[in-house]
Design a protein around this motif. Structure first.
Motif, mmCIF file in Angstrom:
data_model
loop_
_atom_site.group_PDB
_atom_site.id
_atom_site.type_symbol
_atom_site.label_atom_id
_atom_site.label_comp_id
_atom_site.label_asym_id
_atom_site.label_seq_id
_atom_site.Cartn_x
_atom_site.Cartn_y
_atom_site.Cartn_z
ATOM 1 N N ALA A 70 0.828 -1.205 0.000
ATOM 2 C CA ALA A 70 0.000 0.000 0.000
ATOM 3 C C ALA A 70 0.863 1.256 0.000
ATOM 4 O O ALA A 70 0.551 2.240 -0.683
ATOM 5 C CB ALA A 70 -0.931 -0.009 1.212
ATOM 6 N N GLY A 71 1.956 1.236 0.755
ATOM 7 C CA GLY A 71 2.856 2.383 0.745
ATOM 8 C C GLY A 71 3.513 2.589 -0.601
ATOM 9 O O GLY A 71 3.735 3.728 -1.034
ATOM 10 N N LEU A 72 3.824 1.497 -1.296
ATOM 11 C CA LEU A 72 4.399 1.592 -2.638
ATOM 12 C C LEU A 72 3.425 2.273 -3.595
ATOM 13 O O LEU A 72 3.804 3.158 -4.379
ATOM 14 C CB LEU A 72 4.746 0.186 -3.123
ATOM 15 C CG LEU A 72 5.580 0.051 -4.393
ATOM 16 C CD1 LEU A 72 7.006 0.497 -4.142
ATOM 17 C CD2 LEU A 72 5.567 -1.392 -4.883
ATOM 18 N N LEU A 73 2.151 1.883 -3.531
ATOM 19 C CA LEU A 73 1.141 2.495 -4.394
ATOM 20 C C LEU A 73 0.866 3.940 -3.987
ATOM 21 O O LEU A 73 0.697 4.820 -4.842
ATOM 22 C CB LEU A 73 -0.145 1.676 -4.339
ATOM 23 C CG LEU A 73 -0.057 0.242 -4.872
ATOM 24 C CD1 LEU A 73 -1.355 -0.503 -4.613
ATOM 25 C CD2 LEU A 73 0.268 0.239 -6.361
ATOM 26 N N ARG A 74 0.817 4.203 -2.680
ATOM 27 C CA ARG A 74 0.552 5.561 -2.206
ATOM 28 C C ARG A 74 1.658 6.518 -2.653
ATOM 29 O O ARG A 74 1.394 7.618 -3.147
ATOM 30 C CB ARG A 74 0.441 5.567 -0.680
ATOM 31 C CG ARG A 74 0.253 6.963 -0.070
ATOM 32 C CD ARG A 74 0.304 6.899 1.442
ATOM 33 N NE ARG A 74 -0.813 6.151 1.980
ATOM 34 C CZ ARG A 74 -2.006 6.669 2.220
ATOM 35 N NH1 ARG A 74 -2.240 7.945 1.979
ATOM 36 N NH2 ARG A 74 -2.977 5.923 2.705
ATOM 37 N N HIS A 75 2.895 6.101 -2.466
ATOM 38 C CA HIS A 75 4.016 6.961 -2.839
ATOM 39 C C HIS A 75 4.028 7.216 -4.344
ATOM 40 O O HIS A 75 4.267 8.345 -4.791
ATOM 41 C CB HIS A 75 5.327 6.306 -2.409
ATOM 42 C CG HIS A 75 6.545 7.089 -2.775
ATOM 43 N ND1 HIS A 75 6.927 8.231 -2.117
ATOM 44 C CD2 HIS A 75 7.465 6.902 -3.755
ATOM 45 C CE1 HIS A 75 8.026 8.715 -2.662
ATOM 46 N NE2 HIS A 75 8.374 7.923 -3.658
ATOM 47 N N GLY A 76 3.757 6.175 -5.142
ATOM 48 C CA GLY A 76 3.752 6.360 -6.586
ATOM 49 C C GLY A 76 2.659 7.297 -7.050
ATOM 50 O O GLY A 76 2.880 8.143 -7.924
ATOM 51 N N ARG A 88 -6.036 10.227 -0.847
ATOM 52 C CA ARG A 88 -6.943 9.878 0.261
ATOM 53 C C ARG A 88 -8.147 9.093 -0.235
ATOM 54 O O ARG A 88 -8.628 8.179 0.439
ATOM 55 C CB ARG A 88 -7.406 11.140 0.983
ATOM 56 C CG ARG A 88 -6.363 11.776 1.874
ATOM 57 C CD ARG A 88 -6.998 12.796 2.800
ATOM 58 N NE ARG A 88 -7.672 13.849 2.057
ATOM 59 C CZ ARG A 88 -7.091 14.978 1.663
ATOM 60 N NH1 ARG A 88 -5.817 15.182 1.949
ATOM 61 N NH2 ARG A 88 -7.770 15.891 1.003
ATOM 62 N N ALA A 89 -8.659 9.444 -1.417
ATOM 63 C CA ALA A 89 -9.836 8.745 -1.930
ATOM 64 C C ALA A 89 -9.535 7.277 -2.212
ATOM 65 O O ALA A 89 -10.380 6.407 -1.978
ATOM 66 C CB ALA A 89 -10.330 9.434 -3.202
ATOM 67 N N LEU A 90 -8.337 6.983 -2.696
ATOM 68 C CA LEU A 90 -8.007 5.603 -3.043
ATOM 69 C C LEU A 90 -7.446 4.833 -1.859
ATOM 70 O O LEU A 90 -7.822 3.672 -1.631
ATOM 71 C CB LEU A 90 -7.004 5.580 -4.200
ATOM 72 C CG LEU A 90 -6.561 4.194 -4.668
ATOM 73 C CD1 LEU A 90 -7.734 3.437 -5.283
ATOM 74 C CD2 LEU A 90 -5.411 4.298 -5.667
ATOM 75 N N LEU A 91 -6.556 5.453 -1.093
ATOM 76 C CA LEU A 91 -5.808 4.728 -0.070
ATOM 77 C C LEU A 91 -6.056 5.236 1.338
ATOM 78 O O LEU A 91 -5.391 4.793 2.279
ATOM 79 C CB LEU A 91 -4.309 4.803 -0.383
ATOM 80 C CG LEU A 91 -3.911 4.085 -1.673
ATOM 81 C CD1 LEU A 91 -2.584 4.602 -2.190
ATOM 82 C CD2 LEU A 91 -3.838 2.589 -1.446
ATOM 83 N N ALA A 180 1.098 2.840 -12.285
ATOM 84 C CA ALA A 180 1.760 3.166 -13.554
ATOM 85 C C ALA A 180 3.246 2.845 -13.524
ATOM 86 O O ALA A 180 3.823 2.429 -14.525
ATOM 87 C CB ALA A 180 1.541 4.641 -13.885
ATOM 88 N N GLY A 181 3.908 3.041 -12.394
ATOM 89 C CA GLY A 181 5.341 2.794 -12.344
ATOM 90 C C GLY A 181 5.728 1.337 -12.309
ATOM 91 O O GLY A 181 6.918 1.010 -12.378
ATOM 92 N N LEU A 182 4.747 0.443 -12.202
ATOM 93 C CA LEU A 182 5.053 -0.984 -12.132
ATOM 94 C C LEU A 182 5.193 -1.633 -13.501
ATOM 95 O O LEU A 182 5.387 -2.842 -13.588
ATOM 96 C CB LEU A 182 3.955 -1.714 -11.345
ATOM 97 C CG LEU A 182 3.814 -1.319 -9.875
ATOM 98 C CD1 LEU A 182 2.614 -2.017 -9.257
ATOM 99 C CD2 LEU A 182 5.081 -1.658 -9.106
ATOM 100 N N ASP A 183 5.088 -0.842 -14.568
ATOM 101 C CA ASP A 183 5.197 -1.412 -15.907
ATOM 102 C C ASP A 183 6.633 -1.489 -16.402
ATOM 103 O O ASP A 183 6.880 -1.911 -17.533
ATOM 104 C CB ASP A 183 4.353 -0.604 -16.897
ATOM 105 C CG ASP A 183 4.738 0.873 -16.914
ATOM 106 O OD1 ASP A 183 5.682 1.251 -16.187
ATOM 107 O OD2 ASP A 183 4.089 1.651 -17.643
#
Length: 602
Positions: A70-76, A88-91, A180-183
């Motif tokens: 979750a922190g990886l997605l939040r930071h990205g 905030r809406a997503l995480l 997006a950064g995971l591609d």
């Protein structure tokens, strides 16, 4: 209103009308250390390993915690969009502020367990702290740590709760931006420790998506009747599932029917500008030396990599099992994901040693320039620490003594976000005021991944010690080593929030690597090992305002200063002189650039 009604509740606390189930197969592209929350697992015995990977307390299998994902997605998402409301809406909120209304995350993430590639396992390695000034390991700065090998896969289950049908497209668009950064494009995403040295680079191997409409009886029972084992098995997916989340969403929405939602999701993701202001320096480094001075004379042909004189390289590591009885040392090999699920073991150019090399060259160039300009030494040290990072003991080395209360509190490596330096302080102990300024600074120049060497060949050498007085071989002093000869590697350095001054320093760094190899990599530098030569170097700057990327060929700028690339490099060098010279106010942060230093394409 009865107790089961959603009326008056915040959106994040309402029962979802739509639930999306996603499965993310997260592939480790480089070696990774995901540390445990406590130094030693409760069920484990004492060992000589200082840093253990996080494991499931029941099974002992290495795991990736849900909070880490979750922190990886939040930071990205926050870094890419700068939209705190969307994050905030997503995480959900990052921290509960006093007096604020409670909220939950629309995205649920589960813990995931490691699936090691065939023929690999969790390894225990010796970590070292390399002194950038000398290139040698600092005395006492060694430790043993567990490392997950490249090729390891984590299957991460995610669930997106949509309170109302009208919120579906917006939440899916935010999830697309967060992932997006995971591609594998751009700087990518890193997880775990020592990410600035190339560890922890991850990529999405494949995505699965499934939509559940809970507004009807059939959809409600179809979702809630499934067991957790069935959901986790579905998250793993099959080899036919796409690597891109957008494609997985398109397939699922096409089957489910709401085509307008798919169009809105694609539009929201495409309209969002990537706000990251960054630069990336791409180098092709050959393990070789130039046969003639460079740059060549006007009109002469620039030799390519094929005519370079191959050199020897030794990044020390323990020999392979098959070579334990035959050699004393061996060049470092690391696993790299290959075709399909295969993992190849290839020679690498190093991680900590490589970063220490470029940091050492950059620091020497800045120091020499500042001394030539007659600037205060503290000026260039502060500027250099801002970009390359600094350790707590560097402050003590310049005369600041650590108070007795910090004895034994060893500094940690630089991290992307500011953290307390000492291990003891990280466990809750307050740092005394006298240690202020002795905390490490994070590096804004980061090695994207440990580069693999292509080409060249292994070479076994035997050397002996010669008596300096008589010139004879010393009995019993015979060493056999497996080195790597020749070849080259592609190196990428990422720079966060660059300005013209740091681009000028990178231009000087490339000139140094392309001309005379004063500094060497690895061991044996005194006998000619570790010479590197830059045969290709481009610096690309992304402005972060939606404008096109600007690329400068730094080797072309060094070869011919009168070209457009050369004029850009000269402007950067002027900004570097202005930053380091004595006629500027004492600035430790490059955020105060003058208008003359701002690049026209930013």
């Amino acid at each position: 209103m009865n107790e089961h009604s959603d009326e008056g509740r915040p959106d994040t606390l309402r029962a979802p009308r739509i639930v999306w189930e996603f499965g993310l197969r997260l592939l480790l592209l480089t070696d990774t250390h995901i540390g445990a929350a406590q130094p030693l697992a409760r069920h484990a015995a004492e060992s000589d390993v200082d840093l253990l990977v996080d494991r499931d307390p029941r099974t002992g299998v290495p795991r990736l915690r849900a909070t880490t994902t979750a922190g990886l997605l939040r930071h990205g998402l926050a870094e890419r969009t700068g939209d705190a409301g969307g994050v905030r809406a997503l995480l959900g909120p990052a921290a509960q502020a006093a007096g604020s209304r409670a909220g939950t995350s629309a995205l649920d993430v589960d813990d995931s367990h490691a699936e090691l590639a065939e023929g690999t396992g969790v390894t225990v390695r010796a970590g070292t702290r390399v002194d950038p000034a000398t290139g040698a390991v600092r005395p006492g700065r060694t430790w043993r740590w567990e490392v997950l090998p490249a090729g390891t896969v984590f299957t991460v289950p995610l669930r997106l709760h949509v309170p109302e049908a009208g919120d579906e497209a917006g939440l899916l668009g935010l999830l697309l931006l967060a992932a997006a950064g995971l591609d594998g494009t751009g700087p990518g995403r890193h997880v775990g420790a020592r990410t600035g040295r190339g560890y922890g680079l991850v990529r999405a191997a494949r995505w699965t998506a499934r939509r559940h409409d809970l507004s009807g009886e059939r959809g409600w029972f179809a979702y809630h009747a499934r067991t957790w084992e069935q959901r986790w098995a579905a998250a793993a997916g099959t080899a036919d599932d796409p690597e891109d989340l957008a494609e997985a969403l398109t397939r699922c929405l096409a089957a489910a029917g709401p085509a307008p939602v798919a169009d809105r999701v694609r539009g929201l993701a495409a309209d969002q500008t990537d706000r990251r202001h960054r630069a990336e320096l791409r180098l092709r480094l050959a393990v070789a030396e130039r046969p003639a001075p460079w740059p060549p004379e006007p009109g002469a042909t620039d030799p390519d990599e094929a005519v370079l004189r191959p050199g020897l390289l030794m990044i020390g590591d323990a020999p392979a099992d098959a070579r334990l009885g035959e050699v004393d040392r061996a060049h470092r090999y690391r696993p790299v994901p290959g075709a399909g699920d295969a993992v190849d073991h290839v020679p690498v150019l190093g991680d900590t040693a490589l970063f220490a090399l470029v940091k050492r060259i950059g620091g020497r160039l800045v120091r020499d320039a500042a001394e030539h300009l007659g600037a205060d030494p503290d000026r260039w040290r502060a500027w250099n620490a801002y970009w390359w990072g600094s350790d707590a003991e560097e402050g003590a080395a310049r005369g600041a003594e650590l108070p007795p209360s910090t004895e034994g509190l060893r500094p940690r490596p630089s991290r992307p976000s500011p953290t307390i330096a000492q291990d003891g302080a990280a466990r809750g102990a307050e740092l005394p005021p006298s240690t202020e300024g002795l905390r490490p600074r994070p590096s804004r120049i980061r090695l994207r991944a440990a580069p693999a060497i292509t080409g060249g060949a292994p070479l076994t050498t035997t050397r002996l010690t010669v008596d300096a007085l008589f010139g004879d071989a010393v009995d019993g002093r015979l060493f056999t080593s497996d080195l790597h000869c020749g070849g080259g590697a592609d190196v990428v350095l990422d720079v966060r929030e660059p300005d013209d001054a740091v681009r000028g320093m990178l231009a000087l760094l490339v000139r140094e690597l392309a001309t005379v190899p004063f500094d060497t990599l690895g061991s044996g530098g005194g006998s000619g090992n570790g010479r590197l030569c830059a045969t290709r170097a481009t610096l690309t700057t992304v402005s972060g305002d939606g404008g096109p990327a600007h690329t400068v060929d730094l080797l072309a700028a060094v070869r011919d200063p009168d070209t457009e690339d050369g004029r850009d490099a000269r402007r950067w060098l002027a900004a570097l002189r202005a930053r380091l010279g004595p006629d500027r106010p004492d600035l430790t942060s490059p955020a105060h650039s003058t208008a003359s230093e701002e690049e026209p394409y930013r």
